[in-house]
Design an enzyme around this catalytic site. Structure first.
Site, PDB file in Angstrom:
ATOM      1  N   ARG A  75      -9.281   8.238  -0.890  1.00 37.26           N
ATOM      2  CA  ARG A  75     -10.226   8.670   0.142  1.00 37.26           C
ATOM      3  C   ARG A  75     -11.069   9.817  -0.361  1.00 37.26           C
ATOM      4  O   ARG A  75     -10.633  10.591  -1.219  1.00 37.26           O
ATOM      5  CB  ARG A  75      -9.464   9.089   1.414  1.00 37.26           C
ATOM      6  CG  ARG A  75      -8.779   7.942   2.131  1.00 37.26           C
ATOM      7  CD  ARG A  75      -8.236   8.394   3.466  1.00 37.26           C
ATOM      8  NE  ARG A  75      -9.297   8.525   4.442  1.00 37.26           N
ATOM      9  CZ  ARG A  75      -9.549   7.655   5.425  1.00 37.26           C
ATOM     10  NH1 ARG A  75      -8.792   6.609   5.586  1.00 37.26           N
ATOM     11  NH2 ARG A  75     -10.540   7.852   6.252  1.00 37.26           N
ATOM     12  N   THR A 118      -8.343   3.615   8.541  1.00 33.20           N
ATOM     13  CA  THR A 118      -9.588   2.849   8.524  1.00 33.20           C
ATOM     14  C   THR A 118      -9.762   2.126   9.856  1.00 33.20           C
ATOM     15  O   THR A 118      -8.987   1.233  10.195  1.00 33.20           O
ATOM     16  CB  THR A 118      -9.555   1.829   7.374  1.00 33.20           C
ATOM     17  OG1 THR A 118      -9.102   2.502   6.201  1.00 33.20           O
ATOM     18  CG2 THR A 118     -10.918   1.245   7.121  1.00 33.20           C
ATOM     19  N   ASN A 158       0.859  -1.189   0.000  1.00 31.12           N
ATOM     20  CA  ASN A 158       0.000   0.000   0.000  1.00 31.12           C
ATOM     21  C   ASN A 158       0.900   1.245   0.000  1.00 31.12           C
ATOM     22  O   ASN A 158       1.721   1.418   0.902  1.00 31.12           O
ATOM     23  CB  ASN A 158      -0.899  -0.051   1.254  1.00 31.12           C
ATOM     24  CG  ASN A 158      -1.831   1.148   1.337  1.00 31.12           C
ATOM     25  OD1 ASN A 158      -1.414   2.273   1.089  1.00 31.12           O
ATOM     26  ND2 ASN A 158      -3.078   0.928   1.698  1.00 31.12           N
ATOM     27  N   ARG A 206      -6.799  12.919   1.028  1.00 30.79           N
ATOM     28  CA  ARG A 206      -5.697  13.352   1.905  1.00 30.79           C
ATOM     29  C   ARG A 206      -4.348  12.788   1.465  1.00 30.79           C
ATOM     30  O   ARG A 206      -3.326  13.325   1.805  1.00 30.79           O
ATOM     31  CB  ARG A 206      -5.984  12.974   3.363  1.00 30.79           C
ATOM     32  CG  ARG A 206      -5.960  11.496   3.610  1.00 30.79           C
ATOM     33  CD  ARG A 206      -6.162  11.173   5.074  1.00 30.79           C
ATOM     34  NE  ARG A 206      -7.517  11.446   5.516  1.00 30.79           N
ATOM     35  CZ  ARG A 206      -8.050  10.905   6.614  1.00 30.79           C
ATOM     36  NH1 ARG A 206      -7.312  10.104   7.356  1.00 30.79           N
ATOM     37  NH2 ARG A 206      -9.286  11.166   6.968  1.00 30.79           N
ATOM     38  N   HIS A 230       1.008   6.244   1.875  1.00 26.38           N
ATOM     39  CA  HIS A 230       1.759   7.207   2.691  1.00 26.38           C
ATOM     40  C   HIS A 230       2.974   7.799   1.989  1.00 26.38           C
ATOM     41  O   HIS A 230       3.578   8.735   2.494  1.00 26.38           O
ATOM     42  CB  HIS A 230       2.048   6.605   4.060  1.00 26.38           C
ATOM     43  CG  HIS A 230       0.754   6.337   4.778  1.00 26.38           C
ATOM     44  ND1 HIS A 230      -0.156   7.347   5.050  1.00 26.38           N
ATOM     45  CD2 HIS A 230       0.169   5.188   5.178  1.00 26.38           C
ATOM     46  CE1 HIS A 230      -1.225   6.821   5.631  1.00 26.38           C
ATOM     47  NE2 HIS A 230      -1.055   5.522   5.710  1.00 26.38           N
ATOM     48  N   GLU A 274     -11.245  -9.229   3.071  1.00 23.95           N
ATOM     49  CA  GLU A 274      -9.959  -8.868   3.661  1.00 23.95           C
ATOM     50  C   GLU A 274     -10.203  -8.730   5.156  1.00 23.95           C
ATOM     51  O   GLU A 274     -10.991  -7.886   5.604  1.00 23.95           O
ATOM     52  CB  GLU A 274      -9.419  -7.563   3.072  1.00 23.95           C
ATOM     53  CG  GLU A 274      -8.093  -7.195   3.731  1.00 23.95           C
ATOM     54  CD  GLU A 274      -7.218  -6.256   2.922  1.00 23.95           C
ATOM     55  OE1 GLU A 274      -7.318  -6.255   1.686  1.00 23.95           O
ATOM     56  OE2 GLU A 274      -6.441  -5.525   3.551  1.00 23.95           O
ATOM     57  N   HIS A 325      -3.759  -4.520   7.751  1.00 25.98           N
ATOM     58  CA  HIS A 325      -3.868  -3.352   8.635  1.00 25.98           C
ATOM     59  C   HIS A 325      -2.953  -3.476   9.826  1.00 25.98           C
ATOM     60  O   HIS A 325      -3.128  -4.351  10.664  1.00 25.98           O
ATOM     61  CB  HIS A 325      -5.300  -3.070   9.122  1.00 25.98           C
ATOM     62  CG  HIS A 325      -5.491  -1.614   9.445  1.00 25.98           C
ATOM     63  ND1 HIS A 325      -5.046  -1.066  10.625  1.00 25.98           N
ATOM     64  CD2 HIS A 325      -6.005  -0.596   8.743  1.00 25.98           C
ATOM     65  CE1 HIS A 325      -5.308   0.224  10.618  1.00 25.98           C
ATOM     66  NE2 HIS A 325      -5.872   0.547   9.472  1.00 25.98           N
ATOM     67  N   GLU A 340      -8.658   0.618  -2.936  1.00 23.88           N
ATOM     68  CA  GLU A 340      -9.473   0.670  -1.708  1.00 23.88           C
ATOM     69  C   GLU A 340     -10.347   1.893  -1.794  1.00 23.88           C
ATOM     70  O   GLU A 340      -9.867   2.988  -2.140  1.00 23.88           O
ATOM     71  CB  GLU A 340      -8.573   0.824  -0.486  1.00 23.88           C
ATOM     72  CG  GLU A 340      -7.966  -0.443  -0.012  1.00 23.88           C
ATOM     73  CD  GLU A 340      -7.106  -0.191   1.219  1.00 23.88           C
ATOM     74  OE1 GLU A 340      -7.270   0.845   1.875  1.00 23.88           O
ATOM     75  OE2 GLU A 340      -6.251  -1.027   1.486  1.00 23.88           O
ATOM     76  N   HIS A 373      -5.550   3.657  -1.597  1.00 25.03           N
ATOM     77  CA  HIS A 373      -6.860   4.032  -1.066  1.00 25.03           C
ATOM     78  C   HIS A 373      -7.174   5.456  -1.514  1.00 25.03           C
ATOM     79  O   HIS A 373      -6.511   6.403  -1.094  1.00 25.03           O
ATOM     80  CB  HIS A 373      -6.807   3.935   0.466  1.00 25.03           C
ATOM     81  CG  HIS A 373      -8.115   4.193   1.152  1.00 25.03           C
ATOM     82  ND1 HIS A 373      -8.265   4.061   2.522  1.00 25.03           N
ATOM     83  CD2 HIS A 373      -9.332   4.570   0.686  1.00 25.03           C
ATOM     84  CE1 HIS A 373      -9.513   4.335   2.854  1.00 25.03           C
ATOM     85  NE2 HIS A 373     -10.180   4.668   1.757  1.00 25.03           N
TER      86      HIS A 373
HETATM   87  N1  PXP Z   1      -5.976  -3.140   4.059  1.00 22.89           N
HETATM   88  C1  PXP Z   1      -6.943  -2.200   4.147  1.00 22.89           C
HETATM   89  C2  PXP Z   1      -8.306  -2.553   3.705  1.00 22.89           C
HETATM   90  C3  PXP Z   1      -6.654  -0.899   4.628  1.00 22.89           C
HETATM   91  O1  PXP Z   1      -7.633   0.015   4.726  1.00 22.89           O
HETATM   92  C4  PXP Z   1      -5.327  -0.590   4.987  1.00 22.89           C
HETATM   93  C5  PXP Z   1      -4.991   0.782   5.446  1.00 22.89           C
HETATM   94  O2  PXP Z   1      -5.186   1.684   4.413  1.00 22.89           O
HETATM   95  C6  PXP Z   1      -4.356  -1.589   4.841  1.00 22.89           C
HETATM   96  C7  PXP Z   1      -4.706  -2.858   4.405  1.00 22.89           C
HETATM   97  C8  PXP Z   1      -2.918  -1.328   5.162  1.00 22.89           C
HETATM   98  O3  PXP Z   1      -2.764  -1.007   6.487  1.00 22.89           O
HETATM   99  P1  PXP Z   1      -1.370  -0.458   7.005  1.00 22.89           P
HETATM  100  O4  PXP Z   1      -1.103   0.803   6.246  1.00 22.89           O
HETATM  101  O5  PXP Z   1      -1.592  -0.256   8.445  1.00 22.89           O
HETATM  102  O6  PXP Z   1      -0.349  -1.506   6.690  1.00 22.89           O
END
Ligand code: PXP
Length: 259
Positions: A52, A108, A14, A56, A17, A158, A201, A77, A50
């Protein structure tokens, strides 16, 4: 000991960030697409982003560039809103993971309320599937949520690993074990209902192995920790280490010895 067949555990990186840091100053640096290419080079099987409602981090233009330039599947996402469904139908990612979204949350929090929002989710799931997009629902590992996801016709669930990772971060060994068991039970129940199981997550180098050992789980989506680690040792090294930890745990759990 029964030996389960080894199934490659996919890593979805992901890159949200990277965009968070870019947006702190505006401009184009650091570029999430460059990070995506690097993650793939280091062993990611797919990229997750994601989009949003408040934009952001990831921007609409990031999704367009990821979709046109990525060499691996894109997992988008998003909240189950008409705006996001229209964007998904325009870009047709490999998969859409529907997540709950509140403007004031930092990330989330908790899984999608599939039971309470079933009526609203039915047309969203159907529309995305009709466009050839695989539909994933981000849920807590609860039996009712899993059954509702299956009844909705989702392809994937998920499982939210946030509570498990929180207990681990608190050094709460019993709590961590209980949450891992809840995830394992949920993964088994989901597979029994014909669902593909992903998880994610909050996962870190310290928490990934327990998930990697669960044969029902075929994909992990990991973001924040990897981007944070990249500050210290680079993104390539962070992704490679995560990949190695996942593979090692998976090989051991399937009764094979890693090379
Ligand atoms: N899976 C989903 C559905 C999420 O919403 C997120 C956070 O955006 C992640 C995985 C990844 O989480 P993390 O950034 O904490 O590794």
């Amino acid at each position: 000991m029964t030996q389960s067949p080894h199934v490659h555990l996919r890593l979805g990186v992901n890159i949200d960030h990277v965009a968070t840091i870019r947006n702190a100053r505006g401009g184009r640096h650091p570029d999430p697409l460059r990070a995506a290419h690097l993650a793939v080079e280091a062993g990611a099987d797919g990229i997750t982003a994601h989009l949003r409602e408040d934009r952001r981090h990831i921007a609409d233009s990031d999704i367009a560039r990821l979709k046109s330039e990525l060499t691996r599947p894109l997992n988008l996402e998003m909240a189950a809103t008409p705006e996001m469904v229209a964007i998904a139908l325009r870009h047709v990612p490999n998969a859409c993971c529907l997540v709950p979204e509140r403007r004031e949350e930092r990330t989330t929090e908790g899984g999608l309320d599939v039971v309470g929002q079933k009526a609203a989710l039915v047309p969203v799931v159907a529309e995305l599937k009709q466009a050839g997009i695989r539909v994933s629902l981000f849920i807590e590992p609860d039996q009712r949520a899993i059954e509702a996801a299956a009844a909705l016709g989702a392809d994937i669930v998920e499982l939210h690993t946030g509570a498990y990772c929180d207990r681990a971060a608190e050094d709460d060994a019993r709590g961590t074990a209980a949450e891992a068991e809840r995830l394992e039970k949920g993964a088994r129940a989901a597979v029994a209902l014909g669902l593909e199981v992903h998880a994610g997550h909050g996962l870190t180098f310290n928490t990934v192995a327990a998930l990697a050992r669960m044969p029902e789980v075929v994909e992990l989506n990991i973001g924040h920790f990897l981007i944070g680690e990249a500050i210290f040792g680079g993104l390539h090294a962070a992704v490679r280490r995560m990949r190695a930890l996942m593979d090692e745990a998976r090989f051991k759990a399937s009764g094979r010895v890693s090379a």
